[in-house]
Design a protein around this motif. Structure first.
Motif, mmCIF file in Angstrom:
data_model
loop_
_atom_site.group_PDB
_atom_site.id
_atom_site.type_symbol
_atom_site.label_atom_id
_atom_site.label_comp_id
_atom_site.label_asym_id
_atom_site.label_seq_id
_atom_site.Cartn_x
_atom_site.Cartn_y
_atom_site.Cartn_z
ATOM 1 N N ALA A 47 -10.047 5.831 -0.568
ATOM 2 C CA ALA A 47 -10.379 4.566 0.098
ATOM 3 C C ALA A 47 -11.887 4.376 0.162
ATOM 4 O O ALA A 47 -12.402 3.288 -0.134
ATOM 5 N N LEU A 52 -13.280 0.799 1.030
ATOM 6 C CA LEU A 52 -12.269 0.305 1.965
ATOM 7 C C LEU A 52 -11.965 1.351 3.022
ATOM 8 O O LEU A 52 -12.211 2.543 2.812
ATOM 9 N N ASP A 53 -11.395 0.896 4.144
ATOM 10 C CA ASP A 53 -10.866 1.883 5.082
ATOM 11 C C ASP A 53 -9.470 2.271 4.587
ATOM 12 O O ASP A 53 -8.904 1.618 3.698
ATOM 13 N N ASN A 55 -6.483 2.030 5.838
ATOM 14 C CA ASN A 55 -5.414 1.038 5.988
ATOM 15 C C ASN A 55 -5.473 -0.028 4.904
ATOM 16 O O ASN A 55 -4.439 -0.397 4.339
ATOM 17 N N MET A 56 -6.648 -0.534 4.624
ATOM 18 C CA MET A 56 -6.794 -1.553 3.571
ATOM 19 C C MET A 56 -6.427 -0.962 2.207
ATOM 20 O O MET A 56 -5.794 -1.625 1.390
ATOM 21 N N TYR A 57 -6.833 0.270 1.975
ATOM 22 C CA TYR A 57 -6.509 0.930 0.714
ATOM 23 C C TYR A 57 -4.993 1.079 0.570
ATOM 24 O O TYR A 57 -4.429 0.800 -0.498
ATOM 25 N N GLU A 59 -2.734 -0.770 1.892
ATOM 26 C CA GLU A 59 -2.192 -2.104 1.623
ATOM 27 C C GLU A 59 -2.307 -2.445 0.136
ATOM 28 O O GLU A 59 -1.363 -2.991 -0.443
ATOM 29 N N ARG A 60 -3.417 -2.099 -0.462
ATOM 30 C CA ARG A 60 -3.577 -2.346 -1.911
ATOM 31 C C ARG A 60 -2.579 -1.523 -2.713
ATOM 32 O O ARG A 60 -2.033 -1.996 -3.707
#
Length: 66
Positions: A47, A52-53, A55-57, A59-60
């Motif tokens: 991430a 990215l953090d 969580n965002m990673y 999500e991707r």
């Protein structure tokens, strides 16, 4: 499938395996090929390499698995 998503996200971002600081190319290759599981530390490192953090990673990765 999870490893393949990690690879797709990494390649889409234009990040070579050798540019992920904190993981060796071999570690990344094994994760992407499904030979080993991505630990929490590995996910956090990946991430960070993507800016990215975690969580965002994640999500991707979820979107890449669809």
């Amino acid at each position: 499938r999870y490893g393949a998503a990690i690879r797709r996200v990494r390649e889409a971002a234009g990040i070579p395996q050798s540019r992920v600081e904190g993981l060796t190319e071999r570690q990344i290759r094994r994760i992407e090929q499904g030979e080993s599981r991505a630990t929490t530390a590995a996910i956090t490192t990946l991430a960070k390499a993507h800016g990215l953090d975690a969580n965002m990673y994640l999500e991707r990765l979820t979107k890449a698995m669809e």
